[in-house]
Design an enzyme around this catalytic site. Structure first.
Site, short mmCIF file in Angstrom:
data_model
loop_
_atom_site.label_atom_id
_atom_site.label_comp_id
_atom_site.label_asym_id
_atom_site.label_seq_id
_atom_site.Cartn_x
_atom_site.Cartn_y
_atom_site.Cartn_z
N LYS A 53 0.81 -1.23 0.00
CA LYS A 53 0.00 0.00 0.00
C LYS A 53 0.84 1.28 0.00
O LYS A 53 0.39 2.32 -0.48
CB LYS A 53 -0.93 0.01 1.22
CG LYS A 53 -2.09 -0.95 1.12
CD LYS A 53 -3.16 -0.45 0.18
CE LYS A 53 -4.43 -1.27 0.30
NZ LYS A 53 -5.48 -0.78 -0.60
N SER A 88 0.68 -9.95 -0.78
CA SER A 88 0.46 -8.50 -0.77
C SER A 88 0.70 -7.84 0.58
O SER A 88 0.89 -6.63 0.65
CB SER A 88 -0.95 -8.18 -1.26
OG SER A 88 -1.91 -8.89 -0.49
#
Length: 419
Positions: A66, A320
Site C-alpha cells: 500500500k 500483498s
C-alpha cells in the site's frame, strides 16, 4: 471463474496509466518503498506443475504494498494541497501506508479507523506520526467520517484503490516482477477493490506487448467478499453484500470504477477461495517458506494449492501484505491445522469409572499422536447418569494418521465424534 482474451497488441490503450507513467512512478515510489525479495517455492512448484516464485510485499516497509500507491498519490500533491494535510479511512494497511508516506513527505495525516481495529495496526499507524480518530465499528463509518473531515477542513482524501495515481503506484510492483522473473508467464494477485491488480495487469501487459510476449494475470478474491466475478459477468461494477472472512484486507463490496475498467480489459481470470483454503495457505507459507503473511496476502497461494490456477509456465504469486495480529495468527494457524486434518478435536462418551481417561490417552499415544488439551465433564448434553464426556484435542500428521487414531479408538470400543 471469469475468463476473456487478454490484450496482446502493443497499441492497446487501457483506461489507466501508460507504460511511461508507470516507469516514471517507479522513480517516485523508490524514494519510500523498497524493492522486495522474490523467493522460489519448490513445494508450490510441485503442486502447480510450473516454477513458482513468491513476491514478498509482506516484507515491504509498513508491511504491505500500500505504501506504493499512497506515496505516489501524495508525492504528486501541490504545495497548497500538502499544506491542507491528508485524510484517509482504513482498518489496516492503507492507514499505515498513508501515515508513513505523510511522514516521509512532511504532510499532516489524519486517519479514521474503526473502534475495533487490531491493536498492532492502530499502534503502527500512530507510530508513523498520524493522528488517529476511532469512528464506528465497520469500515463504512470511518469512510464517511473521513469524507466529512475532508469537506470541512480542506484536507485531501487519499483513496485506497480507486484513483489514477494510486493505480500508477501499485503498478510499479508489476515492473519489479518483470525485472526479477523475466520469463514469468502467469502472475497471481489478490483482489479487494482492485487497485493492485489494475496497476500490475496494466503495467505488465503493456510492457509484455511492447516486447512481443504474452503474460497471464489472474486475480483471486475471498469467496465471502467477491464482487468482481459478478461485476465482470454483468459488465459493470456491482455492489454485493459481503459476509465475514478472515481475509479482511480484501473484503470490499464493490470494485473501484477505474479499477474495474482496467481489470475488465487486462485481467485474464478471477477465481475465489474460501476461508479454509486461505488458512491452509497461511500455514504452508509459515511451514514451507518461513514467511508470515496476512490472510488477504495469502489468497494467491490458496488458489494454487486448491487447483484453481490455470498457469502457463513460470508463475509469480504476490504476497500483498504481512500485517496480522498475533492473536488472529494463532487462531488461523489452529484453523489451518484443523482444515488440513492435522488437529483433531474429539468428543468421546465414557463409562464413569476409574482408568477410562488413562486408557484413551494410551490408545492415542500408541498411534504416535499427541494430546494437547483435555476436557473431562459429567454435564454434556445427551449423557447418561453413568457416563462422562471426554473432549480431546489431538495433533496428528495428516488425514491418514487422523483416521488411524479414530479407528484405534473405535476398535477399543469407544465412539469418538469429531467436532
Amino acid at each position: 471463474m471469469h475468463e476473456h482474451a487478454a490484450p496482446a497488441d502493443a497499441a492497446t490503450v487501457f483506461a489507466g496509466p501508460s507504460l511511461a507513467e508507470f516507469e516514471a512512478a517507479r522513480e517516485v515510489v523508490s524514494r519510500a518503498a523498497d524493492p522486495t525479495p522474490m523467493e522460489s517455492s519448490r513445494y508450490l512448484a510441485e503442486v502447480l506443475g510450473h516454477p513458482v516464485s513468491l513476491k514478498c510485499e509482506n516484507l515491504q516497509r509498513t508491511g504491505s504494498y500500500k505504501i506504493r500507491g499512497a506515496y505516489n498519490r501524495m508525492a504528486r500533491l501541490s504545495d497548497e494541497e500538502r499544506a491542507r494535510g491528508v485524510v484517509a479511512a482504513s482498518a489496516g494497511n492503507h492507514a499505515q501506508g498513508v501515515a508513513f508516506a505523510a511522514r516521509e513527505l512532511g504532510i499532516k495525516a489524519t486517519i479514521f479507523m474503526p473502534v475495533g481495529v487490531a491493536l498492532p495496526k492502530l499502534q503502527a499507524t500512530r507510530a508513523y506520526g498520524a493522528e488517529v480518530v476511532l469512528s464506528g465499528h465497520t469500515v463504512d463509518q470511518p469512510l464517511r467520517a473521513a469524507a466529512e473531515f475532508a469537506a470541512s477542513t480542506g484536507a485531501v482524501l487519499i483513496p485506497p484503490f480507486d484513483h489514477y495515481d494510486v493505480v500508477m503506484g501499485q503498478g510499479t510492483l508489476g515492473l519489479e516482477i518483470l525485472d526479477q522473473v523475466p520469463d514469468v508467464a502467469t502472475i497471481v494477485v489478490p483482489i479487494g477493490g482492485g487497485g493492485l491488480i489494475a496497476g500490475i495487469a496494466s503495467a505488465v501487459k503493456q510492457r509484455a506487448a511492447a516486447e512481443g510476449k504474452r503474460i497471464k494475470v489472474i486475480g483471486v478474491q475471498a469467496e465471502n467478499a467477491a464482487p468482481y466475478p459478478l461485476s465482470l459477468e454483468r459488465g459493470e461494477p456491482v455492489d454485493i453484500e459481503i459476509t465475514p472472512t478472515i481475509a479482511d484486507g480484501i473484503a470490499v463490496s464493490k470494485p473501484g470504477a477505474l479499477n474495474f475498467e482496467i481489470v475488465r480489459q487486462a485481467v485474464d481470470d478471477v477465481v475465489t477461495v474460501d476461508d479454509d483454503e486461505i488458512a491452509k495457505a497461511l500455514l504452508v507459507l509459515i511451514e514451507r517458506a518461513k514467511l508470515v503473511v496476512e490472510p488477504a496476502g495469502a489468497v494467491g497461494v490458496a488458489a494454487i494449492l486448491s487447483g484453481k490456477i490455470d498457469a502457463t509456465g513460470p508463475t509469480v504469486a504476490v504476497l500483498s501484505g504481512g500485517n496480522i495480529d498475533p492473536l488472529m495468527l494463532e487462531r488461523i494457524v489452529s484453523h489451518g491445522l484443523a482444515a488440513s486434518e492435522r488437529y483433531l478435536k474429539l468428543r468421546i462418551p465414557l463409562p464413569d469409572r476409574p482408568g477410562q481417561l488413562a486408557r484413551t490417552a494410551e490408545i492415542v499415544a500408541e498411534q504416535n499422536a499427541n494430546v494437547v488439551e483435555v476436557l473431562h465433564t459429567r454435564h454434556g448434553g445427551g449423557l447418561q447418569i453413568s457416563q462422562v464426556e471426554l473432549e480431546l484435542h489431538i495433533e496428528t500428521r495428516g488425514p491418514e494418521h487422523a483416521e488411524r487414531v479414530l479407528a484405534a479408538l473405535r476398535s477399543a470400543g469407544y465412539s469418538p465424534r469429531s467436532v
